[in-house]
Design a protein around this motif. Structure first.
Motif, PDB file in Angstrom:
ATOM      1  N   GLU A  84       0.733  -1.208   0.106  1.00 38.59           N
ATOM      2  CA  GLU A  84      -0.234   0.243   0.141  1.00 38.59           C
ATOM      3  C   GLU A  84       0.835   1.683   0.143  1.00 38.59           C
ATOM      4  O   GLU A  84       0.983   1.774  -0.357  1.00 38.59           O
ATOM      5  CB  GLU A  84      -1.158   0.377   1.320  1.00 38.59           C
ATOM      6  N   SER A  85       2.495   1.575   1.105  1.00 40.80           N
ATOM      7  CA  SER A  85       3.046   2.323   0.807  1.00 40.80           C
ATOM      8  C   SER A  85       3.438   2.613   0.088  1.00 40.80           C
ATOM      9  O   SER A  85       4.196   3.618  -1.100  1.00 40.80           O
ATOM     10  CB  SER A  85       3.193   2.511   2.313  1.00 40.80           C
ATOM     11  N   ALA A  86       4.110   1.395  -0.623  1.00 41.46           N
ATOM     12  CA  ALA A  86       4.182   1.993  -2.332  1.00 41.46           C
ATOM     13  C   ALA A  86       3.919   1.958  -3.547  1.00 41.46           C
ATOM     14  O   ALA A  86       4.410   3.073  -3.850  1.00 41.46           O
ATOM     15  CB  ALA A  86       4.977   0.290  -2.527  1.00 41.46           C
ATOM     16  N   LYS A  87       2.651   1.934  -3.363  1.00 42.42           N
ATOM     17  CA  LYS A  87       1.873   2.786  -4.379  1.00 42.42           C
ATOM     18  C   LYS A  87       1.883   3.798  -4.168  1.00 42.42           C
ATOM     19  O   LYS A  87       2.057   4.908  -5.013  1.00 42.42           O
ATOM     20  CB  LYS A  87       0.434   1.527  -4.388  1.00 42.42           C
ATOM     21  N   ARG A  88       1.488   4.597  -2.615  1.00 40.16           N
ATOM     22  CA  ARG A  88       0.693   4.933  -2.457  1.00 40.16           C
ATOM     23  C   ARG A  88       2.487   6.432  -2.276  1.00 40.16           C
ATOM     24  O   ARG A  88       2.256   7.782  -3.104  1.00 40.16           O
ATOM     25  CB  ARG A  88       0.764   6.064  -0.760  1.00 40.16           C
ATOM     26  N   TYR A  89       3.444   6.330  -2.332  1.00 41.55           N
ATOM     27  CA  TYR A  89       4.940   7.070  -2.570  1.00 41.55           C
ATOM     28  C   TYR A  89       5.062   6.780  -4.009  1.00 41.55           C
ATOM     29  O   TYR A  89       6.651   7.190  -4.207  1.00 41.55           O
ATOM     30  CB  TYR A  89       6.006   6.503  -1.467  1.00 41.55           C
ATOM     31  N   GLY A  90       4.600   5.912  -4.699  1.00 45.22           N
ATOM     32  CA  GLY A  90       4.819   5.728  -5.758  1.00 45.22           C
ATOM     33  C   GLY A  90       6.432   4.518  -5.988  1.00 45.22           C
ATOM     34  O   GLY A  90       7.775   4.663  -7.284  1.00 45.22           O
ATOM     35  N   ALA A  91       7.133   3.663  -5.092  1.00 47.13           N
ATOM     36  CA  ALA A  91       7.658   3.252  -4.844  1.00 47.13           C
ATOM     37  C   ALA A  91       7.818   1.656  -5.661  1.00 47.13           C
ATOM     38  O   ALA A  91       7.249   1.284  -5.704  1.00 47.13           O
ATOM     39  CB  ALA A  91       8.339   2.755  -3.473  1.00 47.13           C
ATOM     40  N   GLU A  92       9.292   1.813  -6.269  1.00 51.10           N
ATOM     41  CA  GLU A  92       8.929   0.470  -6.504  1.00 51.10           C
ATOM     42  C   GLU A  92       9.750  -0.890  -6.068  1.00 51.10           C
ATOM     43  O   GLU A  92      11.311  -0.955  -5.954  1.00 51.10           O
ATOM     44  CB  GLU A  92       9.763   0.098  -8.606  1.00 51.10           C
ATOM     45  N   ILE A  93       8.674  -1.565  -6.152  1.00 48.06           N
ATOM     46  CA  ILE A  93       9.351  -3.293  -5.295  1.00 48.06           C
ATOM     47  C   ILE A  93      10.362  -4.599  -6.247  1.00 48.06           C
ATOM     48  O   ILE A  93       9.156  -4.741  -7.289  1.00 48.06           O
ATOM     49  CB  ILE A  93       8.271  -3.610  -3.990  1.00 48.06           C
ATOM     50  N   LEU A  94      10.891  -5.213  -6.377  1.00 46.95           N
ATOM     51  CA  LEU A  94      11.920  -6.145  -7.562  1.00 46.95           C
ATOM     52  C   LEU A  94      12.100  -6.585  -6.501  1.00 46.95           C
ATOM     53  O   LEU A  94      12.468  -6.697  -5.681  1.00 46.95           O
ATOM     54  CB  LEU A  94      12.407  -5.241  -8.146  1.00 46.95           C
ATOM     55  N   PRO A  95      11.396  -7.988  -7.076  1.00 42.01           N
ATOM     56  CA  PRO A  95      11.738  -9.537  -6.367  1.00 42.01           C
ATOM     57  C   PRO A  95      12.873  -9.598  -6.528  1.00 42.01           C
ATOM     58  O   PRO A  95      12.922  -9.682  -7.607  1.00 42.01           O
ATOM     59  CB  PRO A  95      10.432 -10.532  -6.461  1.00 42.01           C
ATOM     60  N   VAL A  96      13.549  -9.821  -5.150  1.00 41.14           N
ATOM     61  CA  VAL A  96      14.764 -11.062  -5.531  1.00 41.14           C
ATOM     62  C   VAL A  96      14.541 -12.383  -5.703  1.00 41.14           C
ATOM     63  O   VAL A  96      15.465 -13.428  -5.776  1.00 41.14           O
ATOM     64  CB  VAL A  96      15.642  -9.919  -4.506  1.00 41.14           C
ATOM     65  N   ASP A  97      14.332 -13.099  -4.490  1.00 35.65           N
ATOM     66  CA  ASP A  97      13.335 -13.927  -4.318  1.00 35.65           C
ATOM     67  C   ASP A  97      13.081 -14.777  -6.500  1.00 35.65           C
ATOM     68  O   ASP A  97      13.236 -14.489  -6.601  1.00 35.65           O
ATOM     69  CB  ASP A  97      12.395 -14.619  -3.689  1.00 35.65           C
ATOM     70  N   SER A  98      14.134 -16.117  -5.239  1.00 34.57           N
ATOM     71  CA  SER A  98      14.205 -16.334  -7.457  1.00 34.57           C
ATOM     72  C   SER A  98      12.371 -17.606  -7.693  1.00 34.57           C
ATOM     73  O   SER A  98      12.424 -17.017  -9.095  1.00 34.57           O
ATOM     74  CB  SER A  98      15.223 -17.854  -7.183  1.00 34.57           C
ATOM     75  N   GLU A  99      12.151 -17.712  -6.956  1.00 33.39           N
ATOM     76  CA  GLU A  99      10.801 -18.039  -7.408  1.00 33.39           C
ATOM     77  C   GLU A  99      10.277 -16.622  -7.849  1.00 33.39           C
ATOM     78  O   GLU A  99       9.672 -16.618  -9.117  1.00 33.39           O
ATOM     79  CB  GLU A  99       9.978 -18.355  -6.434  1.00 33.39           C
ATOM     80  N   HIS A 100       9.946 -15.342  -7.738  1.00 33.51           N
ATOM     81  CA  HIS A 100       9.401 -14.264  -7.687  1.00 33.51           C
ATOM     82  C   HIS A 100       9.421 -13.226  -8.942  1.00 33.51           C
ATOM     83  O   HIS A 100       9.358 -12.970  -9.395  1.00 33.51           O
ATOM     84  CB  HIS A 100       8.578 -13.734  -6.548  1.00 33.51           C
ATOM     85  N   SER A 101      11.395 -13.943  -8.258  1.00 38.01           N
ATOM     86  CA  SER A 101      12.418 -13.017 -10.426  1.00 38.01           C
ATOM     87  C   SER A 101      11.277 -14.070 -11.113  1.00 38.01           C
ATOM     88  O   SER A 101      10.975 -13.142 -12.441  1.00 38.01           O
ATOM     89  CB  SER A 101      13.402 -13.283  -9.550  1.00 38.01           C
TER      90      SER A 101
END
Ligand code: NAD
Ligand code: MG
Length: 381
Positions: free
Chosen positions: A133-150
């Motif tokens: 929610e706060s990533a959306k509000r502040y326009g922060a990008e969340i990029l996965p590192v976990d191999s499955e999520h990448s």
């Protein structure tokens, strides 16, 4: 100068591999700051090599000693220091600490709209809704590192999310994939730490053996990609070559493959949407591998995975309890104070004892996290 990187958890397994990537591409990346735990020898080496502007260590005494030695670097310490480091001016924050201790630094960096490469899955499990929610509000990008999520992220790249029907996470099965429950009763810490495919930190290696890791990853997938639990599947795949897959409504399945090497998803999170070469890395040779194996997940054998689905479906603070109970139980197991199967037993008891609070705020989450750890310690009395 390239991208300025702040790396939390630089002395850990993911941290060291992140530094490998930074070292391989000096034009693209610079290490502006990092946090280390108690490994001062490694911390010193990293400071000498990269001359960062800020460094966080766990103890005040270590911070003082280092600042006499390296007067051009600012040294901070403890929980406050971790936050100061997380918000220090940079292009990407790599969060590679272990455990829910990574939550507050992540939330503070998000408020600055920082791009965050997140390996620290416990943060997404304990308070995923707050992070997203706060990533959306502040326009922060969340990029996965976990191999499955990448792999999921790469498979979804350029696709319409609403046309994807299923996320399929692959699971190697961990150290005891070929043992039955009876054989698990008396396994040792040393046996549990011996993972067949990946060399990782102690906590996540135990999590892989209990299948809690895959459970955390199912919740992580729900948080990152907003898929319902009914649309997330886990498939046993012993070679760890297919890192995960996405099924679409036309029945097409997209997958990402590669040799098991965490530096690939780490680098992708640092370069997205670009890809950089990795000249010296081992390339995938399917002809050499010959065969890939798949097996349906067994939720009775891997009880902890069922518990994670249950916690995820309940939602609210239940995933906080799952995570905190597991962190505490794994620490006890590594200390030789409980047996292997007690880890999942403890998680189940902690979940049973908890009345979930829906849409919890940060204060509630931190409270439930610390109460759960106490509950677990009390179980030993
Ligand atoms: P690790 O134990 O090797 O390293 C953990 C790092 O966090 C160390 O630098 C340590 O000093 C630091 N740390 C630990 N406790 C801390 C505290 N209380 N305060 C501040 N710093 C602290 O762990 P790892 O295997 O590198 O895993 C890191 C994260 O990445 C975990 O969330 C894990 O689930 C995830 N992950 C790891 C791998 C892997 O291959 N190792 C793969 C996928 C995801
Ligand atoms: Mg993983």
């Amino acid at each position: 100068m390239g991208k300025k990187i702040i790396l939390l958890g630089a002395t850990g397994s993911i941290g060291v591999q992140t530094i490998d990537i930074i070292r391989e591409h000096p034009e693209q990346f610079s290490l502006t700051g990092f946090s280390a735990g108690r490994n001062m020898e490694l911390a010193r080496k990293i400071i000498k090599e990269f001359e960062p502007e800020i460094v966080c260590v766990q103890n005040e005494q270590d911070a003082e000693a280092l600042s006499r030695e390296f007067p051009r670097t600012a040294f901070v310490f403890g929980g406050r220091g971790l936050i100061e480091t997380a918000v220090y001016d940079a292009d990407v924050l790599v969060n590679a600490v272990i455990g829910s201790v990574g939550l507050e630094p992540t939330l503070e960096a998000i408020k600055l709209g920082r791009t965050i490469a997140i390996a620290n899955k416990e943060t997404l499990v304990t308070a995923g809704h707050l992070v997203m929610e706060s990533a959306k509000r502040y326009g922060a990008e969340i990029l996965p590192v976990d191999s499955e999520h990448s792999a999921l992220f790469q498979s979804l790249n350029g696709e319409k999310l609403e046309q994807a029907t299923k996320l399929i996470l692959t699971a190697s099965g961990g150290s005891f994939r070929d043992s039955n429950r009876d054989q698990l009763k008396d396994v040792t810490v040393k046996e549990a730490l011996d993972h067949p495919n990946w060399s990782m930190g102690a906590k996540i290696t135990i999590d892989s053996a209990t299948m809690v890791n895959k459970g955390l990853e199912v919740i992580e997938a729900n948080v990152l990609f907003d898929f319902a639990y009914d649309d997330i599947e886990v498939l046993l795949h012993r070679e760890s070559i297919i890192h995960s897959m996405v099924e679409f409504q036309d029945t097409s399945v997209m997958a990402q493959l590669g040799t098991p090497d965490m530096r690939v998803p780490i680098q992708y999170a640092l370069t997205f949407p670009d890809r950089l070469p990795r000249p010296n890395a081992k390339r995938l040779n399917l002809a050499e591998i010959g065969k890939l194996h798949f097996r349906e997940m067994d939720y009775v054998r891997f009880r902890a995975l069922q518990l994670a689905f249950d916690a995820g479906r309940t939602g609210g603070t239940m995933t906080t309890v799952l995570n905190a109970a597991n962190e505490q139980a794994v620490a006890l197991f590594l200390d030789g104070r409980i047996k292997f199967l007690q880890i999942e037993e403890i998680i189940e008891r902690a979940m049973d004892a908890h009345n979930p609070i829906l849409s919890p705020d940060l204060e509630t989450i931190l409270h439930v996290d610390s109460e759960t750890r106490k509950t677990v310690l009390n179980m030993l009395k």
